[in-house]
Design a protein around this motif. Structure first.
Motif, PDB file in Angstrom:
ATOM      1  N   SER A 121       0.853  -1.191   0.000  1.00  0.00           N
ATOM      2  CA  SER A 121       0.000   0.000   0.000  1.00  0.00           C
ATOM      3  C   SER A 121       0.882   1.231   0.000  1.00  0.00           C
TER       4      SER A 121
ATOM      5  N   ASN B 278      -1.351  -2.008  -4.410  1.00  0.00           N
ATOM      6  CA  ASN B 278      -2.735  -2.457  -4.554  1.00  0.00           C
ATOM      7  C   ASN B 278      -3.711  -1.476  -3.924  1.00  0.00           C
ATOM      8  N   THR B 279      -3.225  -0.710  -2.942  1.00  0.00           N
ATOM      9  CA  THR B 279      -4.095   0.227  -2.223  1.00  0.00           C
ATOM     10  C   THR B 279      -3.377   1.571  -2.089  1.00  0.00           C
TER      11      THR B 279
ATOM     12  N   TYR C 181      -3.701   5.075   0.106  1.00  0.00           N
ATOM     13  CA  TYR C 181      -4.310   5.896   1.157  1.00  0.00           C
ATOM     14  C   TYR C 181      -3.869   7.323   0.870  1.00  0.00           C
TER      15      TYR C 181
ATOM     16  N   TRP D  47      -8.078   2.731 -10.814  1.00  0.00           N
ATOM     17  CA  TRP D  47      -8.343   2.704  -9.380  1.00  0.00           C
ATOM     18  C   TRP D  47      -9.809   2.957  -9.073  1.00  0.00           C
TER      19      TRP D  47
ATOM     20  N   VAL E  51      -9.432   6.359   0.145  1.00  0.00           N
ATOM     21  CA  VAL E  51      -8.781   5.061  -0.065  1.00  0.00           C
ATOM     22  C   VAL E  51      -9.163   4.562  -1.457  1.00  0.00           C
TER      23      VAL E  51
ATOM     24  N   LYS F 115      -8.606   1.384  -4.284  1.00  0.00           N
ATOM     25  CA  LYS F 115      -8.136  -0.001  -4.495  1.00  0.00           C
ATOM     26  C   LYS F 115      -7.949  -0.198  -5.993  1.00  0.00           C
TER      27      LYS F 115
END
Ligand SMILES: NC(=O)c1ccc[n+]([C@@H]2O[C@H](COP(=O)([O-])OP(=O)(O)OC[C@H]3O[C@@H](n4cnc5c(N)ncnc54)[C@H](OP(=O)(O)O)[C@@H]3O)[C@@H](O)[C@H]2O)c1
Ligand SMILES: [Zn+2]
Length: 319
Positions: free
Chosen positions: A4, A113-114, A116, A139, A161, A163
């Motif tokens: 992340s 993958n993520t 923030y 995304w 957020v 993903k």
């Protein structure tokens, strides 16, 4: 397990000024702590030193990993790694959070993958450090939590957020053409790296680099299309999936490569095209943007001659 990115940035992608954050936002630091506590955090040496000068120690309650090219760089209470491959390996067992700065974010974005992202509603005049451009269609926004400014936090913020919509796939085995190519692709997939980014192209591609410019590498294709007399592959060095991500000056640089190829191979003709993006559409085996440059034999009355066929995508069988 997984990778992340956590970052605070504004609408212009600003993340830093003079090796420090461009803002004082205790609410964001609290959010950062909440998300990363107990996890593995990976940061570039410059970001680590900026944290060190702020709080005088590594980030507490987290496994601190510093990326440094400097081989004998050591810090008590931190793990130091000297290459990106080590971070990819860590992410096979740990939940890894990339916490900056610009250089490390740029390397990490294709692998995350993520995301923030704390969106900060601030205008920053003297910025000198930016987050890389995000290709938002890849995304999905899964959470947001807007925060109003207050006496301690001078700007509105939004904790967002994102993903990744599709799992990361640098390679498409269905479009591989030879057993050697498949064997090599399996190794690259296991390593979890993009085979066409400069460092890894130089590492994995079996043929030597014939010509190199600031932005491109040229080599013979390892599995030339059947019937080609010449089949070169011209690969953009930085990770880019879409042609719009390629720097304008890199397109200008292609002229140098074409002149070189025309002279070296005494070309009178040829074809080239770029494959980019989702390989389901292109018939390519790698999504990192690259150019195929090729030449078949000349047309003649020979009954054995056939047209050189290249897969460029898919269509209905009846058309
Ligand atoms: N807004 C935010 O959320 C946020 C978060 C973090 C940081 N920042 C800001 O970002 C700025 C710092 O960013 P930066 O780009 O200058 O520096 P950085 O990414 O923090 O660190 C760069 C250094 O890390 C090492 N490094 C990076 N990639 C590496 C790799 N693949 N392999 C080995 N070593 C590697 C190198 O160290 P050596 O060559 O020196 O050994 C390199 O010089 C600061 O202004 C900071 O405040 C903002
Ligand atoms: Zn790449």
């Amino acid at each position: 397990m997984g990778l992340s990115i956590i970052v605070a940035t504004n609408k212009d992608n600003v993340i830093g000024v003079k090796n420090d954050l461009p803002w004082e936002l205790p609410k964001d630091l609290k959010y950062f702590s909440k998300i990363t506590k107990g996890q593995t955090v990976v940061m570039g040496k410059t970001t680590f030193e900026s944290i060190q000068s702020r709080i005088g120690k590594p980030l507490p309650g987290r496994k601190n990993v510093i990326l440094a090219f400097e081989k004998d760089y050591k810090v008590e209470g931190c793990e130091v790694v000297n290459d990106w491959e080590s971070v990819i390996d860590l992410a096979k067992t740990d939940d890894v959070f990339i916490i900056g700065g610009a250089m490390v974010y740029k390397t990490a974005l294709p692998y995350a993958n993520t995301l923030y992202i704390t969106e900060v509603s601030a205008e920053i005049k003297n910025a000198d450090c930016w987050f890389p451009k995000i290709n938002y269609p890849e995304w999905e926004l899964t959470q947001e939590d807007p925060q109003s400014k207050d006496e301690n936090n001078p700007y509105d913020m939004n904790f967002k957020v994102y993903k990744r919509k599709k799992p990361i796939e640098f390679l498409d085995f269905e479009h591989a053409r030879t057993p050697e190519q498949i064997a090599l692709m399996k190794k690259i997939e296991k390593d979890g790296l993009c085979p066409f980014c400069e460092k890894y192209f130089k590492k994995y591609h079996p043929n030597k680099i014939l010509k190199e410019t600031s932005n491109w590498m040229v080599s013979e294709n390892m599995s030339p299309y059947a019937g080609t007399k010449l089949h070169l592959i011209i690969v953009y060095k930085e990770h880019a999936i879409m042609p719009g991500e390629i720097k304008p000056e890199a397109y200008a640089e292609l002229s140098e490569i074409f002149k070189w190829a025309e002279k070296k191979y005494k070309l009178k003709a040829g074809s080239f095209f770029m494959r980019f993006g989702d390989t389901c559409y292109t018939g390519g085996s790698v999504n990192h943007a690259h150019i195929q440059f090729l030449l078949g034999s000349a047309k003649s009355d020979d009954a054995n001659k056939d047209k050189l066929k290249v897969k460029l995508g898919y269509k209905k069988k009846s058309i």
